[in-house]
Write an enzyme that holds these catalytic residues in place. Structure first.
Site, PDB file in Angstrom:
ATOM      1  N   CYS A   1     -31.401  -1.780  -8.881  1.00  0.00           N
ATOM      2  CA  CYS A   1     -32.384  -2.398  -7.985  1.00  0.00           C
ATOM      3  C   CYS A   1     -33.816  -1.996  -8.311  1.00  0.00           C
ATOM      4  O   CYS A   1     -34.758  -2.552  -7.744  1.00  0.00           O
ATOM      5  CB  CYS A   1     -32.067  -2.039  -6.539  1.00  0.00           C
ATOM      6  SG  CYS A   1     -32.219  -0.275  -6.180  1.00  0.00           S
TER       7      CYS A   1
ATOM      8  N   HIS B   1       0.819  -1.210   0.000  1.00  0.00           N
ATOM      9  CA  HIS B   1       0.000   0.000   0.000  1.00  0.00           C
ATOM     10  C   HIS B   1       0.856   1.265   0.000  1.00  0.00           C
ATOM     11  O   HIS B   1       0.439   2.302  -0.526  1.00  0.00           O
ATOM     12  CB  HIS B   1      -1.030   0.010   1.137  1.00  0.00           C
ATOM     13  CG  HIS B   1      -0.465   0.089   2.518  1.00  0.00           C
ATOM     14  ND1 HIS B   1      -0.159  -1.015   3.277  1.00  0.00           N
ATOM     15  CD2 HIS B   1      -0.165   1.166   3.296  1.00  0.00           C
ATOM     16  CE1 HIS B   1       0.283  -0.641   4.457  1.00  0.00           C
ATOM     17  NE2 HIS B   1       0.304   0.694   4.499  1.00  0.00           N
TER      18      HIS B   1
END
Length: 228
Positions: free
Chosen positions: A197, A112
């Site tokens: 949705c 990272h």
């Protein structure tokens, strides 16, 4: 884990001469989270790769050279993988397992941190409600949120929210968006539409072309030597 795109990250101590043009490609790190809008990741990466290079001028010292294109890598959360196939992503793709596979002993690189050094700009698209809450609160429990927590805030970071309208309308969302802007991050606003949705309203991720245009604008405005 695949090799670093176009070679390893720049060394921390490297620098660019005051008057010399930058001789490498502009590096974009794309973060993707577990929203259905992650379906658009292959298209987004493809369009980012098509951004042409910019002329490096002495007065602005932009970060790319005429004729070159950008360099892209992707950091994905585990849930985001549900919405795309890695075979459709033509660049290096990192996820949580890569962080732990890279580090074996004290002298090994921390992924990272290396990604944070490598990138000139970070784009999180989509940024779902869950990761929004994590970033706003400082939680860093996966590779992507660790990159975000360690991000060099002198470099541009753009985020594109994507969530259900009911989540968008929750009071926490406005608070957390404000917190990310306090950090210095740039929001590419979501849009109103009929969601996957079936609900209709705000919360859909901005169109890919809009996102890419904003990235191009930030690239052209940001001046100085890429920081590593």
């Amino acid at each position: 884990m695949e090799p670093w795109p176009a070679g390893p990250p720049m060394e921390p101590g490297s620098s660019c001469p005051a008057a010399a043009p930058v001789e490498r490609q502009f590096r974009i790190l794309v973060g993707v989270t577990g929203s259905v809008a992650a379906l658009k990741l292959p298209l987004l990466v493809s369009k980012l790769l098509d951004i042409p290079g910019l002329l490096s001028r002495d007065d602005t010292r932009l970060w790319a050279v005429l004729g070159q294109r950008v360099e892209v890598a992707v950091v994905s959360t585990e849930r985001a993988k549900h919405f795309y196939s890695s075979q459709d992503i033509p660049v290096t793709l990192y996820s949580d397992a890569d962080e732990w596979e890279m580090w074996k002993r004290r002298s090994d690189p921390v992924l990272h941190i290396e990604l944070r050094r490598w990138a000139d700009l970070m784009l999180v698209a989509p940024l779902d409600a869950n990761t929004l809450g994590k970033v706003a609160s400082g939680i860093c429990d996966n590779l992507l949120t660790c990159v975000l927590r360690a991000w060099d805030r002198s470099k541009p970071l753009l985020f594109c929210l994507a969530m259900n309208t009911a989540m968008w309308e929750h009071p926490l969302t406005a608070q957390q968006r404000d917190q990310l802007r306090v950090f210095g991050y740039t929001e590419i606003p979501c849009v109103a539409k009929t969601l996957v949705c079936g609900d209709q309203g705000m919360g859909a991720m901005a169109e890919v072309d809009t996102i890419v245009d904003r990235v191009r604008e930030v690239m052209s405005q940001h001046r100085g030597c890429p920081k590593s």
